[in-house]
Design a protein around this motif. Structure first.
Motif, PDB file in Angstrom:
ATOM      1  N   ASP A  26       0.814  -1.226   0.000  1.00 41.46           N
ATOM      2  CA  ASP A  26       0.000   0.000   0.000  1.00 41.46           C
ATOM      3  C   ASP A  26       0.846   1.274   0.000  1.00 41.46           C
ATOM      4  O   ASP A  26       0.375   2.328   0.399  1.00 41.46           O
ATOM      5  CB  ASP A  26      -0.969   0.030   1.193  1.00 41.46           C
ATOM      6  N   GLY A  27       2.099   1.158  -0.440  1.00 38.22           N
ATOM      7  CA  GLY A  27       2.978   2.326  -0.473  1.00 38.22           C
ATOM      8  C   GLY A  27       3.764   2.359  -1.761  1.00 38.22           C
ATOM      9  O   GLY A  27       3.210   2.194  -2.845  1.00 38.22           O
ATOM     10  N   GLU A  28       5.077   2.562  -1.628  1.00 41.24           N
ATOM     11  CA  GLU A  28       5.968   2.614  -2.780  1.00 41.24           C
ATOM     12  C   GLU A  28       6.892   1.407  -2.789  1.00 41.24           C
ATOM     13  O   GLU A  28       7.387   0.985  -1.740  1.00 41.24           O
ATOM     14  CB  GLU A  28       6.837   3.871  -2.744  1.00 41.24           C
ATOM     15  N   ALA A  61       0.297  -6.237  -7.282  1.00 42.74           N
ATOM     16  CA  ALA A  61      -0.148  -7.291  -6.363  1.00 42.74           C
ATOM     17  C   ALA A  61      -0.005  -6.856  -4.904  1.00 42.74           C
ATOM     18  O   ALA A  61      -0.717  -7.347  -4.032  1.00 42.74           O
ATOM     19  CB  ALA A  61       0.646  -8.574  -6.609  1.00 42.74           C
ATOM     20  N   LEU A  62       0.898  -5.921  -4.648  1.00 43.10           N
ATOM     21  CA  LEU A  62       1.103  -5.396  -3.292  1.00 43.10           C
ATOM     22  C   LEU A  62       0.383  -4.068  -3.079  1.00 43.10           C
ATOM     23  O   LEU A  62       0.557  -3.443  -2.033  1.00 43.10           O
ATOM     24  CB  LEU A  62       2.601  -5.203  -3.035  1.00 43.10           C
ATOM     25  N   ASP A  63      -0.395  -3.648  -4.078  1.00 44.05           N
ATOM     26  CA  ASP A  63      -1.041  -2.327  -4.037  1.00 44.05           C
ATOM     27  C   ASP A  63      -0.007  -1.231  -3.821  1.00 44.05           C
ATOM     28  O   ASP A  63      -0.230  -0.277  -3.074  1.00 44.05           O
ATOM     29  CB  ASP A  63      -2.134  -2.269  -2.964  1.00 44.05           C
ATOM     30  N   ALA A  64       1.142  -1.395  -4.472  1.00 38.91           N
ATOM     31  CA  ALA A  64       2.239  -0.437  -4.340  1.00 38.91           C
ATOM     32  C   ALA A  64       2.476   0.276  -5.669  1.00 38.91           C
ATOM     33  O   ALA A  64       2.128  -0.233  -6.732  1.00 38.91           O
ATOM     34  CB  ALA A  64       3.512  -1.157  -3.909  1.00 38.91           C
ATOM     35  N   THR A  65       3.076   1.423  -5.584  1.00 40.77           N
ATOM     36  CA  THR A  65       3.454   2.196  -6.756  1.00 40.77           C
ATOM     37  C   THR A  65       4.960   2.049  -6.959  1.00 40.77           C
ATOM     38  O   THR A  65       5.735   2.384  -6.059  1.00 40.77           O
ATOM     39  CB  THR A  65       3.126   3.687  -6.554  1.00 40.77           C
ATOM     40  N   PRO A  66       5.388   1.534  -8.129  1.00 40.68           N
ATOM     41  CA  PRO A  66       6.833   1.425  -8.341  1.00 40.68           C
ATOM     42  C   PRO A  66       7.469   2.794  -8.575  1.00 40.68           C
ATOM     43  O   PRO A  66       6.918   3.632  -9.285  1.00 40.68           O
ATOM     44  CB  PRO A  66       6.953   0.540  -9.584  1.00 40.68           C
ATOM     45  N   VAL A  67       8.609   2.995  -7.937  1.00 37.70           N
ATOM     46  CA  VAL A  67       9.414   4.200  -8.117  1.00 37.70           C
ATOM     47  C   VAL A  67      10.769   3.705  -8.621  1.00 37.70           C
ATOM     48  O   VAL A  67      11.449   2.938  -7.946  1.00 37.70           O
ATOM     49  CB  VAL A  67       9.568   4.979  -6.795  1.00 37.70           C
ATOM     50  N   TRP A  68      11.133   4.115  -9.821  1.00 37.40           N
ATOM     51  CA  TRP A  68      12.268   3.540 -10.542  1.00 37.40           C
ATOM     52  C   TRP A  68      13.540   4.354 -10.394  1.00 37.40           C
ATOM     53  O   TRP A  68      13.504   5.582 -10.441  1.00 37.40           O
ATOM     54  CB  TRP A  68      11.932   3.429 -12.026  1.00 37.40           C
ATOM     55  N   THR A  69      14.662   3.635 -10.259  1.00 39.72           N
ATOM     56  CA  THR A  69      15.999   4.211 -10.328  1.00 39.72           C
ATOM     57  C   THR A  69      16.764   3.427 -11.383  1.00 39.72           C
ATOM     58  O   THR A  69      16.819   2.191 -11.312  1.00 39.72           O
ATOM     59  CB  THR A  69      16.729   4.102  -8.973  1.00 39.72           C
ATOM     60  N   VAL A  70      17.330   4.120 -12.357  1.00 37.18           N
ATOM     61  CA  VAL A  70      18.129   3.490 -13.401  1.00 37.18           C
ATOM     62  C   VAL A  70      19.593   3.833 -13.133  1.00 37.18           C
ATOM     63  O   VAL A  70      19.947   5.013 -13.043  1.00 37.18           O
ATOM     64  CB  VAL A  70      17.707   3.979 -14.807  1.00 37.18           C
ATOM     65  N   ALA A  71      20.419   2.786 -12.958  1.00 39.59           N
ATOM     66  CA  ALA A  71      21.840   2.991 -12.667  1.00 39.59           C
ATOM     67  C   ALA A  71      22.590   1.688 -12.938  1.00 39.59           C
ATOM     68  O   ALA A  71      21.991   0.692 -13.354  1.00 39.59           O
ATOM     69  CB  ALA A  71      22.018   3.429 -11.211  1.00 39.59           C
ATOM     70  N   THR A  72      23.881   1.685 -12.668  1.00 39.10           N
ATOM     71  CA  THR A  72      24.673   0.464 -12.806  1.00 39.10           C
ATOM     72  C   THR A  72      24.324  -0.492 -11.673  1.00 39.10           C
ATOM     73  O   THR A  72      23.852  -0.066 -10.607  1.00 39.10           O
ATOM     74  CB  THR A  72      26.179   0.761 -12.744  1.00 39.10           C
TER      75      THR A  72
END
Length: 144
Positions: A26-28, A61-72
């Protein structure tokens, strides 16, 4: 009560010492990815691809919002250790060099772009309830 009974039987229930599953639900869901087309494609910091779609479904499925980080991968593993990420996904294979620095999911191959590679996802060390939840999801979605 059940936990007390089970602990007396020598059984352990997966736990998250840092509460990752509880925090994410229910979060991120803070996710790190490294470009590895077609699994992960970076378009100006907005990832897409088959692994990204899989993680999107896990977050849902977790009622979460994905917050993306793109890096090595190295940068992402450092962020995972610092508590800045909950999950690392992409073209990481079962023979990952990060075994001592991250929890590693069971491998999966049944995803577009894997090309026979056994892929895994990384989670913070010790967050076993979160890892178990991820593995049950992966089993249902892409087999193990």
């Amino acid at each position: 009560m059940v936990a007390l009974l089970l602990s007396g039987c020598g059984l352990t229930i997966p736990t998250d010492p840092n509460g990752t599953l509880e925090t994410v639900r229910d979060g991120e869901l803070r996710v790190g990815v490294s470009p590895d087309p077609p699994l992960v494609v970076d378009s100006a910091g907005v990832p897409s691809g088959s692994v990204v779609a899989l993680v999107d479904r896990f977050a849902a499925a977790l009622d979460a919002t994905p917050v993306w980080t793109v890096a090595t991968e190295e940068t992402l593993v450092g962020m995972l250790e610092e508590g800045d990420l909950d999950l690392i996904a992409g073209g990481i294979t079962a023979d990952t060099p990060w075994l001592e620095r991250a929890g590693v999911s069971r491998g999966f191959t049944d995803i577009s772009g894997a090309d026979g590679r056994e892929l895994v996802m990384l989670v913070p060390l010790g967050e076993n309830d979160f890892l178990s939840t991820l593995e049950r999801f992966l089993d249902a979605e892409v087999g193990s």
